[in-house]
Each structure stands twice: as C-alpha cells, then as structure tokens.
Design an enzyme around this catalytic site. Structure first.
Site, PDB file in Angstrom:
ATOM      1  N   LEU A  41      -7.554   9.479  -3.475  1.00 20.27           N
ATOM      2  CA  LEU A  41      -7.303   8.081  -3.117  1.00 20.27           C
ATOM      3  C   LEU A  41      -7.852   7.746  -1.733  1.00 20.27           C
ATOM      4  O   LEU A  41      -8.193   6.604  -1.449  1.00 20.27           O
ATOM      5  CB  LEU A  41      -5.798   7.786  -3.145  1.00 20.27           C
ATOM      6  CG  LEU A  41      -5.110   7.894  -4.501  1.00 20.27           C
ATOM      7  CD1 LEU A  41      -3.593   7.760  -4.337  1.00 20.27           C
ATOM      8  CD2 LEU A  41      -5.633   6.820  -5.451  1.00 20.27           C
ATOM      9  N   GLY A  42      -7.914   8.751  -0.861  1.00 22.36           N
ATOM     10  CA  GLY A  42      -8.380   8.520   0.492  1.00 22.36           C
ATOM     11  C   GLY A  42      -8.024   9.706   1.369  1.00 22.36           C
ATOM     12  O   GLY A  42      -7.472  10.702   0.904  1.00 22.36           O
ATOM     13  N   GLU A  43      -8.352   9.596   2.650  1.00 21.37           N
ATOM     14  CA  GLU A  43      -8.066  10.678   3.576  1.00 21.37           C
ATOM     15  C   GLU A  43      -7.829  10.111   4.962  1.00 21.37           C
ATOM     16  O   GLU A  43      -8.542   9.233   5.423  1.00 21.37           O
ATOM     17  CB  GLU A  43      -9.221  11.680   3.610  1.00 21.37           C
ATOM     18  CG  GLU A  43      -8.936  12.928   4.414  1.00 21.37           C
ATOM     19  CD  GLU A  43      -9.877  14.072   4.078  1.00 21.37           C
ATOM     20  OE1 GLU A  43      -9.683  15.165   4.632  1.00 21.37           O
ATOM     21  OE2 GLU A  43     -10.795  13.864   3.267  1.00 21.37           O
ATOM     22  N   GLY A  45      -5.645  11.141   9.038  1.00 21.53           N
ATOM     23  CA  GLY A  45      -5.512  12.189  10.018  1.00 21.53           C
ATOM     24  C   GLY A  45      -4.724  13.386   9.519  1.00 21.53           C
ATOM     25  O   GLY A  45      -4.912  14.510   9.987  1.00 21.53           O
ATOM     26  N   PHE A  46      -3.814  13.150   8.573  1.00 21.17           N
ATOM     27  CA  PHE A  46      -2.995  14.228   8.021  1.00 21.17           C
ATOM     28  C   PHE A  46      -3.788  15.065   7.026  1.00 21.17           C
ATOM     29  O   PHE A  46      -3.735  16.294   7.031  1.00 21.17           O
ATOM     30  CB  PHE A  46      -1.767  13.627   7.334  1.00 21.17           C
ATOM     31  CG  PHE A  46      -0.783  14.641   6.812  1.00 21.17           C
ATOM     32  CD1 PHE A  46       0.280  15.065   7.594  1.00 21.17           C
ATOM     33  CD2 PHE A  46      -0.912  15.160   5.535  1.00 21.17           C
ATOM     34  CE1 PHE A  46       1.190  15.999   7.114  1.00 21.17           C
ATOM     35  CE2 PHE A  46      -0.012  16.097   5.043  1.00 21.17           C
ATOM     36  CZ  PHE A  46       1.050  16.517   5.845  1.00 21.17           C
ATOM     37  N   VAL A  49      -5.309  12.377   0.228  1.00 20.32           N
ATOM     38  CA  VAL A  49      -4.234  11.843  -0.613  1.00 20.32           C
ATOM     39  C   VAL A  49      -4.768  11.712  -2.035  1.00 20.32           C
ATOM     40  O   VAL A  49      -5.819  11.111  -2.264  1.00 20.32           O
ATOM     41  CB  VAL A  49      -3.750  10.464  -0.108  1.00 20.32           C
ATOM     42  CG1 VAL A  49      -2.585   9.968  -0.961  1.00 20.32           C
ATOM     43  CG2 VAL A  49      -3.344  10.546   1.358  1.00 20.32           C
ATOM     44  N   LYS A  70       0.051  13.666  -0.645  1.00 20.60           N
ATOM     45  CA  LYS A  70      -0.690  13.864   0.596  1.00 20.60           C
ATOM     46  C   LYS A  70      -0.630  15.343   0.970  1.00 20.60           C
ATOM     47  O   LYS A  70       0.447  15.917   1.147  1.00 20.60           O
ATOM     48  CB  LYS A  70      -0.083  13.013   1.710  1.00 20.60           C
ATOM     49  CG  LYS A  70      -0.858  13.044   3.025  1.00 20.60           C
ATOM     50  CD  LYS A  70      -0.098  12.379   4.155  1.00 20.60           C
ATOM     51  CE  LYS A  70       0.047  10.885   3.947  1.00 20.60           C
ATOM     52  NZ  LYS A  70       0.661  10.236   5.144  1.00 20.60           N
ATOM     53  N   ASP A 166       1.672   3.854  15.282  1.00 16.67           N
ATOM     54  CA  ASP A 166       0.332   3.811  14.683  1.00 16.67           C
ATOM     55  C   ASP A 166       0.258   2.709  13.628  1.00 16.67           C
ATOM     56  O   ASP A 166      -0.231   2.923  12.524  1.00 16.67           O
ATOM     57  CB  ASP A 166      -0.017   5.168  14.078  1.00 16.67           C
ATOM     58  CG  ASP A 166      -1.522   5.323  13.814  1.00 16.67           C
ATOM     59  OD1 ASP A 166      -2.314   4.593  14.454  1.00 16.67           O
ATOM     60  OD2 ASP A 166      -1.900   6.158  12.977  1.00 16.67           O
TER      61      ASP A 166
END
Length: 328
Positions: A41-43, A45-46, A49, A70, A166
C-alpha cells in the site's frame, strides 16, 4: 525528559490494551500472501504497509477482515521505540477520527502493527498523486478537515495531553465515505507538565509541516500541532504540497508563498486549486484562509486551540451548503 518518555512507553514493555490481538508473524504472512509486491500500500519512516485479509481472527463475527499490516524496516527512520509507543498510546485510545489499531506482532525480531484498512488511502495520495482517480470536491475537502481536526482535538484534550508531532496529509487516512482518521502515532509525545509550557526535545517529524519553534529550537508545544494543521489546510485550499523544490523560484515553500494571498478575498482565487474549477463557495474558502493565518502564527500562544479550530470548521461546513459557488 528521557525518563518521562520511558514512563510514557511503559518502561520499554508492551502495556497494550487487552482488546488488541497478538499476531504471529506466520499469520501476517498468510494474510498478505507472503507480503506480495501487489499487496504493498505504501512505505513510510517505519517501513512498508501491506494490504491483507484475516480469516477468523477478529471478534466482529465476520469471517474475513481486510487490514493494513505495517512491518518494521530495521534500516528505517523509526524503530522499536516508535513501534512500542504506537501500541501503548493508540491501543488505549478510541475515537471515530483515529485509525483503529487491531493488534501487533513481536516475534523473532519481527515487529508489525495491524490496523483497520482504509479504502480511500491517505489524503496525501488523494490530493497529489497522479495515480489517484479524479480529485476531491470542495464539500469532501471540508468533511476531511473537520474530521482531522476532531481527531487532533481529542488527542490534545485527552487526560494525557498528547502532542502528535508529525501531523501531515500522509498521516490522514480516508474510509469509503471520506471520513478522516489520523494514523502513525510513533512520534507522539506527552504534553508538558502543568508548570511548563513546552517539551524540549530533538526534532523528529516532517520539516515542511513543523512549527518554527520546534524545528529551530526543539521546543515542542501542544500548539505546534496547530501550526502543522494550518499547513495541511493550506494544501487542501491550493492542492499543492507544503514544500516542493520543483516549483518556480519563490514558490517552493507553500506557506511563505501563499501567505500574502490569504488575507484578501479578492486575491484568494489566485492560489485556489484549479482542479476545483470554481466549484466552491468563496465565503467558506475565505473563512478557511483566515483560519490558516491564525494556525500558522509564528508565536505559539497566538494560535487557536484545536477545540476552537473544530468549532470554526464545523461552522464553515454548516454554512457552506447555503453559499453559491464562485463562477470562473
């Protein structure tokens, strides 16, 4: 202050709400079909996902639940402390405008968080990414900012006085009805004690959204989040990113470029998102512009509290339907 952070995170131990599910890593591999690339789905800093499907694990009575998983990237900007903080903060909070954490995984060095799946993705994706279909209409944008404001106000006014730290468009997720829910609580901090106005800390977050007192001096106020919220409002108004060095000279920093236009209803049209094609209320757009100016005041005490921001946005949304859209 470091000791206070440890206390906030349960002295390095998971003190999660008992309603959270402890998943095995094998279960998450099955749910995401071994973390297939097409499930990404995306990425952030952690870490990455993934979209996944749980079978028979949830308590809702449904046999299948779509989730977002995640996975911690060991080389990422965030790590164990942020993973732990998110569980211990978000696991004990419940609000319609906060993403629901369903569970977590801690097994053989694999750390993961499992959330409810948000069908429409992030506000950032909907506003800026070319792959996103269509654009957000004015009424939908107002609905999103009201929801995001309610979520942030809830954090600020909880017993723990939580500072998000954030707040940005990529940390606002949207469900199928475009209800906004805040996500990514790895950098949250407890607000200052009763006798102090701010928390002193090193900068962590996203520079383009950060309040000047935080990024310049490491002073973090509850109202530092209000500044970040104002930047997000400006993105909603203009359809432009908070910072983009590809823009022409003088326009890279959105708030610096747009500030002169925000105080004049007659000039506001020059920075409005052209994709709206004039289908918005000039009155409500100008009210948003004036609210942005309040939120991005240089001195924290001059910014409104989020409870006041919510009240103003709810009023703007309520009157928006009675105003005729401006015609190009």
């Amino acid at each position: 202050m470091a000791a206070r952070d440890e206390k906030a995170s349960g002295d390095g131990k998971v003190v999660a709400d008992p309603s959270l599910t402890l998943f095995s890593f094998a279960e998450l591999k099955v749910a995401t079909k071994n973390f297939r690339p097409d499930a990404l789905l995306g990425e952030g800093g952690f870490g990455p996902v993934y979209k996944g499907t749980l079978h028979g694990k949830q308590r809702s009575g449904r046999t299948e639940t779509i989730v977002a998983v995640k996975i911690l990237n060991p080389d990422g900007a965030q790590g164990y402390a942020e993973w732990l903080r998110e569980i211990n903060f978000l696991g004990g909070l419940s609000h319609p405008n906060l993403t629901k954490l369903l569970g977590y995984c801690q097994e053989d060095g694999n750390l993961a968080l499992v959330y409810e799946f948000m069908k429409m993705g992030s506000l950032e994706r909907r506003l800026f990414r070319k792959s996103s279909t269509g654009h957000l209409g004015w009424d939908v944008r107002l609905k999103i900012v009201v929801g995001a404001a309610r979520g942030l106000a809830f954090l600020h006014n909880s017993n723990r006085k939580i500072i998000f730290r954030d707040f940005k468009s990529s940390n606002i997720l949207l469900d199928e009805s475009y209800m906004a829910k805040l996500t990514d609580f790895g950098l949250v901090r407890l607000g200052p004690p009763e006798d102090l106005s701010h928390v002193s800390t090193i900068f962590m977050g996203t520079f383009a959204y950060a309040a000047p007192e935080y990024k310049n001096n490491g002073r973090l106020y509850v109202k530092s989040d209000v500044y970040s919220f104002g930047i997000m409002l400006l993105e909603i108004l203009t359809g432009l990113r908070a910072c983009d060095w590809r823009r022409p000279r003088g326009k890279a920093n959105l708030v610096e470029w747009a500030r002169p236009f925000l105080s004049s209803q007659n000039e506001l049209w020059a920075i409005m998102d052209s994709r709206l094609k004039g289908k918005y209320s000039v009155y409500s757009a100008f009210q948003i512009a004036k609210l942005i100016l309040k939120c991005v005041e240089e001195i924290p005490r001059f910014r409104p509290p989020m409870t006041k921001v919510v009240e103003e946005l709810e009023s703007i949304e309520a009157t928006n339907a009675t105003r005729m859209p401006w015609k190009a």
